[in-house]
Scaffold this active site. Structure first.
Site, PDB file in Angstrom:
ATOM      1  N   HIS A  21       0.840  -1.202   0.000  1.00 55.71           N
ATOM      2  CA  HIS A  21       0.000   0.000   0.000  1.00 55.71           C
ATOM      3  C   HIS A  21       0.872   1.248   0.000  1.00 55.71           C
ATOM      4  O   HIS A  21       2.074   1.191   0.249  1.00 55.71           O
ATOM      5  CB  HIS A  21      -0.918   0.030   1.229  1.00 55.71           C
ATOM      6  CG  HIS A  21      -2.060  -0.922   1.150  1.00 55.71           C
ATOM      7  ND1 HIS A  21      -1.969  -2.238   1.519  1.00 55.71           N
ATOM      8  CD2 HIS A  21      -3.337  -0.750   0.697  1.00 55.71           C
ATOM      9  CE1 HIS A  21      -3.142  -2.831   1.330  1.00 55.71           C
ATOM     10  NE2 HIS A  21      -3.977  -1.958   0.843  1.00 55.71           N
ATOM     11  N   LYS A  60      -0.279   4.659   4.729  1.00 53.86           N
ATOM     12  CA  LYS A  60      -1.183   3.730   5.417  1.00 53.86           C
ATOM     13  C   LYS A  60      -0.659   3.434   6.812  1.00 53.86           C
ATOM     14  O   LYS A  60       0.507   3.076   6.983  1.00 53.86           O
ATOM     15  CB  LYS A  60      -1.327   2.428   4.620  1.00 53.86           C
ATOM     16  CG  LYS A  60      -2.306   1.451   5.283  1.00 53.86           C
ATOM     17  CD  LYS A  60      -2.609   0.272   4.385  1.00 53.86           C
ATOM     18  CE  LYS A  60      -3.571  -0.709   5.037  1.00 53.86           C
ATOM     19  NZ  LYS A  60      -4.863  -0.098   5.429  1.00 53.86           N
TER      20      LYS A  60
HETATM   21  N1  LIG Z   1     -12.702  -1.190   3.068  1.00 50.42           N
HETATM   22  C1  LIG Z   1     -12.116  -0.656   2.000  1.00 50.42           C
HETATM   23  O1  LIG Z   1     -12.462  -0.977   0.830  1.00 50.42           O
HETATM   24  C2  LIG Z   1     -11.063   0.376   2.196  1.00 50.42           C
HETATM   25  C3  LIG Z   1     -10.684   0.710   3.466  1.00 50.42           C
HETATM   26  N2  LIG Z   1      -9.811   1.730   3.678  1.00 50.42           N
HETATM   27  C4  LIG Z   1      -9.573   2.107   5.081  1.00 50.42           C
HETATM   28  O2  LIG Z   1     -10.208   3.366   5.288  1.00 50.42           O
HETATM   29  C5  LIG Z   1      -9.513   4.092   6.306  1.00 50.42           C
HETATM   30  C6  LIG Z   1      -9.194   5.478   5.799  1.00 50.42           C
HETATM   31  O3  LIG Z   1      -8.255   5.354   4.747  1.00 50.42           O
HETATM   32  P1  LIG Z   1      -7.785   6.707   4.013  1.00 50.42           P
HETATM   33  O4  LIG Z   1      -8.968   7.416   3.464  1.00 50.42           O
HETATM   34  O5  LIG Z   1      -6.648   6.369   3.125  1.00 50.42           O
HETATM   35  O6  LIG Z   1      -7.212   7.538   5.263  1.00 50.42           O
HETATM   36  P2  LIG Z   1      -6.979   9.113   5.373  1.00 50.42           P
HETATM   37  O7  LIG Z   1      -5.964   9.291   6.469  1.00 50.42           O
HETATM   38  O8  LIG Z   1      -6.747   9.703   4.034  1.00 50.42           O
HETATM   39  O9  LIG Z   1      -8.394   9.652   5.869  1.00 50.42           O
HETATM   40  C7  LIG Z   1      -8.818   9.425   7.187  1.00 50.42           C
HETATM   41  C8  LIG Z   1      -9.887  10.454   7.502  1.00 50.42           C
HETATM   42  O10 LIG Z   1     -10.292  10.264   8.841  1.00 50.42           O
HETATM   43  C9  LIG Z   1     -10.208  11.500   9.532  1.00 50.42           C
HETATM   44  N3  LIG Z   1      -9.805  11.264  10.916  1.00 50.42           N
HETATM   45  C10 LIG Z   1      -8.727  10.588  11.342  1.00 50.42           C
HETATM   46  N4  LIG Z   1      -8.671  10.591  12.680  1.00 50.42           N
HETATM   47  C11 LIG Z   1      -9.744  11.306  13.100  1.00 50.42           C
HETATM   48  C12 LIG Z   1     -10.252  11.671  14.377  1.00 50.42           C
HETATM   49  N5  LIG Z   1      -9.636  11.289  15.503  1.00 50.42           N
HETATM   50  N6  LIG Z   1     -11.380  12.407  14.430  1.00 50.42           N
HETATM   51  C13 LIG Z   1     -12.017  12.762  13.295  1.00 50.42           C
HETATM   52  N7  LIG Z   1     -11.600  12.449  12.055  1.00 50.42           N
HETATM   53  C14 LIG Z   1     -10.479  11.728  11.977  1.00 50.42           C
HETATM   54  C15 LIG Z   1      -9.153  12.314   8.801  1.00 50.42           C
HETATM   55  O11 LIG Z   1      -9.407  13.694   8.966  1.00 50.42           O
HETATM   56  C16 LIG Z   1      -9.383  11.886   7.358  1.00 50.42           C
HETATM   57  O12 LIG Z   1     -10.393  12.682   6.779  1.00 50.42           O
HETATM   58  C17 LIG Z   1      -8.313   3.236   6.684  1.00 50.42           C
HETATM   59  O13 LIG Z   1      -8.646   2.459   7.807  1.00 50.42           O
HETATM   60  C18 LIG Z   1      -8.147   2.306   5.473  1.00 50.42           C
HETATM   61  O14 LIG Z   1      -7.540   1.076   5.779  1.00 50.42           O
HETATM   62  C19 LIG Z   1      -9.241   2.454   2.655  1.00 50.42           C
HETATM   63  C20 LIG Z   1      -9.575   2.134   1.359  1.00 50.42           C
HETATM   64  C21 LIG Z   1     -10.492   1.053   1.025  1.00 50.42           C
HETATM   65  O1  LIG Z   2      -5.511   1.935   3.465  1.00 49.53           O
HETATM   66  C1  LIG Z   2      -5.839   1.658   2.271  1.00 49.53           C
HETATM   67  O2  LIG Z   2      -5.558   2.365   1.282  1.00 49.53           O
HETATM   68  C2  LIG Z   2      -6.601   0.410   2.062  1.00 49.53           C
HETATM   69  N1  LIG Z   2      -6.964  -0.270   3.134  1.00 49.53           N
HETATM   70  C3  LIG Z   2      -7.806  -1.411   3.131  1.00 49.53           C
HETATM   71  C4  LIG Z   2      -7.157  -2.533   3.933  1.00 49.53           C
HETATM   72  O3  LIG Z   2      -6.565  -2.199   5.011  1.00 49.53           O
HETATM   73  O4  LIG Z   2      -7.261  -3.691   3.493  1.00 49.53           O
HETATM   74  C5  LIG Z   2      -8.333  -1.796   1.773  1.00 49.53           C
HETATM   75  C6  LIG Z   2      -7.506  -1.411   0.599  1.00 49.53           C
HETATM   76  O5  LIG Z   2      -6.477  -2.357   0.386  1.00 49.53           O
HETATM   77  C7  LIG Z   2      -6.946  -0.018   0.684  1.00 49.53           C
END
Ligand SMILES: NC(=O)C1=CN([C@@H]2O[C@H](COP(=O)(O)OP(=O)(O)OC[C@H]3O[C@@H](n4cnc5c(N)ncnc54)[C@H](O)[C@@H]3O)[C@@H](O)[C@H]2O)C=CC1
Ligand SMILES: O=C(O)C1=N[C@H](C(=O)O)C[C@H](O)C1
Length: 249
Positions: free
Chosen positions: A143, A147
């Site tokens: 990733h 991350k």
């Molecule tokens: N299930 C899926 O298909 C996917 C899951 N993810 C997961 O989604 C999550 C977010 O990933 P990204 O968008 O890349 O992260 P990022 O760091 O770009 O965004 C996180 C967001 O959460 C907010 N945030 C963080 N801590 C906070 C707090 N204490 N209070 C309020 N807001 C807070 C930040 O301001 C930001 O807007 C991660 O856990 C990642 O693993 C990411 C992509 C796909």
């Molecule tokens: O943090 C990410 O970007 C992603 N997180 C998810 C995970 O922890 O599996 C899903 C995806 O791979 C992107």
């Protein structure tokens, strides 16, 4: 889009300024969904502290934040009777329990990865592991360098599927160093963080003088946003409970 005709009146996007939040806002606009943006770093969005005052019947909350924020949003939504789609990964045991409690109040759909290709990969891995007993298995996830959690939630889902297909729990070996030969009952787990890579997952099975490699590569975060919105449209109006992405694909 399964269930689009029954979809939410409004999508509540938490972490609206994050990598996934921005993708979700764009996807909501493309699909014509009304949106409530929640962020602590955008004056045009509402703060999480005010979320309870803004939630309405017909909302579905979609959360891609971080566990320390996510659990508060999920609890607020559950108390307001609002269904929740959870994409956030990296919860500890207490966090997992909180999500299960919320699912007693409202419909909650959670997936470590909302890419439809990953659902196909999970099925292929189960089939391969069952067909190749005794082969050594290694899981590698890669990733972007921002991350926080490791291994990825997707890698953990893959590992759980491998254990389930085998009917036992492999010892998860996170990397190797020094004199460290492979032992029976291990599965290697490798984590790479580099550049802006959106998400790659590889499962390697080796034995009997052959190697099988199964790989998924996300080329855009839009694939995750599309799956999460499909889930939100499907979840609206359902009974309370804990659902999975495979329930709608
Ligand atoms: N299930 C899926 O298909 C996917 C899951 N993810 C997961 O989604 C999550 C977010 O990933 P990204 O968008 O890349 O992260 P990022 O760091 O770009 O965004 C996180 C967001 O959460 C907010 N945030 C963080 N801590 C906070 C707090 N204490 N209070 C309020 N807001 C807070 C930040 O301001 C930001 O807007 C991660 O856990 C990642 O693993 C990411 C992509 C796909
Ligand atoms: O943090 C990410 O970007 C992603 N997180 C998810 C995970 O922890 O599996 C899903 C995806 O791979 C992107």
């Amino acid at each position: 889009m399964p269930g689009a005709e029954l979809g939410p009146d409004r999508v509540v996007v938490t972490g609206a300024t994050g990598r996934m939040g921005e993708e979700l806002l764009a996807a909501c606009e493309e699909r014509g969904h009304d949106v409530l943006a929640v962020s602590e770093s955008d004056d045009d969005a509402i703060s999480g502290a005010d979320l309870a005052d803004h939630l309405e019947p017909g909302d579905v909350l979609v959360d891609f934040t971080l566990p320390e924020a996510s659990l508060g949003y999920v609890e607020t939504a559950a108390d307001a009777g609002v269904p929740v789609v959870i994409g956030t990964t990296g919860y500890d045991g207490a966090g997992e329990a909180s999500i299960e409690e919320a699912a007693e109040q409202v419909p909650v759909l959670r997936a470590s990865n909302f890419a439809r290709g990953i659902q196909a990969l999970l099925g292929a891995v189960r089939e391969a592991v069952a067909a190749l007993p005794g082969y050594d298995v290694e899981v590698t996830e890669t990733h972007h360098n921002g991350k926080r959690d490791a291994p990825s939630g997707t890698a953990l889902s893959i590992l759980d599927g491998i254990d389930d297909a085998r009917g036992d729990e492999l010892d998860r070996k996170y990397g190797r160093e020094g004199v460290d030969p492979r032992e029976d009952g291990e599965v290697g787990v490798h984590v790479r963080r580099a550049g802006g890579i959106k998400g790659e997952h590889e499962v390697l099975l080796a034995g009997n003088e052959e190697v099988l490699t199964l790989t998924h590569r996300a080329e855009s975060r839009g694939v995750f946003a599309a799956g999460a919105l499909d889930a939100a449209e499907w979840l609206a109006g359902r009974e309370a409970g804990l659902y999975a992405f495979e329930d709608l694909i």
